[in-house]
Design an enzyme around this catalytic site. Sequence first.
Site, mmCIF file in Angstrom:
data_model
loop_
_atom_site.group_PDB
_atom_site.id
_atom_site.type_symbol
_atom_site.label_atom_id
_atom_site.label_comp_id
_atom_site.label_asym_id
_atom_site.label_seq_id
_atom_site.Cartn_x
_atom_site.Cartn_y
_atom_site.Cartn_z
ATOM 1 N N SER A 1 -16.812 -83.818 68.344
ATOM 2 C CA SER A 1 -17.076 -82.374 68.258
ATOM 3 C C SER A 1 -16.261 -81.525 69.209
ATOM 4 C CB SER A 1 -18.571 -82.101 68.481
ATOM 5 O OG SER A 1 -19.294 -82.371 67.314
ATOM 6 N N LYS B 1 -14.317 -78.743 67.652
ATOM 7 C CA LYS B 1 -14.825 -77.392 67.412
ATOM 8 C C LYS B 1 -14.147 -76.345 68.295
ATOM 9 C CE LYS B 1 -19.389 -78.697 65.573
ATOM 10 N NZ LYS B 1 -19.449 -80.167 65.674
ATOM 11 N N SER C 1 -23.596 -77.167 68.779
ATOM 12 C CA SER C 1 -22.636 -77.991 68.031
ATOM 13 C C SER C 1 -23.063 -78.161 66.576
ATOM 14 C CB SER C 1 -22.464 -79.364 68.689
ATOM 15 O OG SER C 1 -21.282 -79.988 68.261
ATOM 16 N N LYS D 1 -17.227 -78.099 75.756
ATOM 17 C CA LYS D 1 -17.631 -78.744 74.504
ATOM 18 C C LYS D 1 -17.794 -80.247 74.658
ATOM 19 C CE LYS D 1 -19.053 -78.380 70.453
ATOM 20 N NZ LYS D 1 -19.984 -79.451 70.879
#
Length: 446
Positions: free
Chosen positions: A64, A67, A128, A253
């Site tokens: 993730s 992202k 997320s 993140k």
Amino acid sequence: MKKVFNKGLLMALMAILTLTAIVPQQAQAEESLHIMAEAAILVDAESGKILYEKNAGKPLGVASMTKMMTEYLLFEAIEDGRIKWDQEYQVTDYAYQISQDMRLSNVPFRKDGSYTIKELYEAMAIFSANAATIGIAETIAGTESEFVRLMNEKAEEMGLEETTFVNSTGLSNSSLMDMHPEGTKKTDENLMPARSVAKLTKILLDDYPEVLETTKVPVMMFREGTADETRMENWNSMLPGLIYEYEGMDGLKTGSTDFAGYSFAGTAKREDTRLIAVVMGAVDNEGAGSYKARFDATRALMDFGFGQFTTEEIIPAGYQFEGQETLAVEKGVEEDVSIAVKEPVTMMIRTADKKLYQPELLLDDSVVQNGKLEAAVEKDAVVGTVEIAKADGTEYGYLSGSAEDIEVATTESVERANWVSLSMRSAGGFLSSLWDDAGGFVKGLF
């Protein structure tokens, strides 16, 4: 004699002990930094100087952390006016089905629902949320497949080496219920090396620092006060108030899949220093990947950076190189001109290493020919740059490959001499040559 020998021996032993206590400190500090992860990197966010890295050039599953690229393209689309924060997204069947998979990080969508881009962004940045990310991708590009093309195009533009995006979320394509983007395979994964993840993080922070206003939020309610209300606790548990809190942490993140393991691109700021730390495939002492392991590895990197490094002035403004304080000037009213470093040079280094950095003058041969300038010469004319070399120890360089050019310039102007002066100078040189020749002839007679 015995007393003299003992004194000399004692002094020698003291010198050896002093050297072993001081010289290896750098190596010991770095060797003691045992990062339990497949790859890691620590970077000064302002300059992009790499302070530490481990296996940072190997492409690995990025999960993730992907992202961050979706966030970048979203901010860019907002800035360009192509979409707006209050714009409504109508849920597609693809996004709806993904949102119902509670094995994934998600906020639930209604099949006939609509959500603002701001809602989707907050769900993506804080929780997320994968379906929310797909919704953003579809809004910007029409389809996730087209969005993936934009992601890879932007990665190339940013200079993100060894980077491949196959979807907008970072999920394994095998988790997308056979609806993975067209042109990709079910077995495909998003891949990036730690160095490229750090570079993406820096570019995102440089261009859109407002991302931190959302990533630093520890908890937010999605659709608060409605039947769809969902508590979104930030997956970044190093934020103040959360279980693994770390002073100064405000982004950015996390990522985890079976393929990628446990990863994190974190950033923290203390006083005027901001660091970026990336860990990929973090494991605990038993060698098992875990939620906590990525934060333990990040903490070790951040402690190393904040504890061992400071920003130091390596070269002051006006610094002149010994033996190279001036350059010769042809056809000028003056025969030479002073040169010096234009701006002070600061670097994030270990304080104890300051004396290890030595500047070297690199003249620009397109401007300085045969060691000379031709008049007229303007003040502040750039004549070269400075290269800073480290005499000992590891130097990892910069995310961009090199530091910004440190300019060396003239400190004064030199006007071009008029034709009379040049003629007299030429005649004087000619007469001087004749005199030398005549003198030599006369001396030869005796």
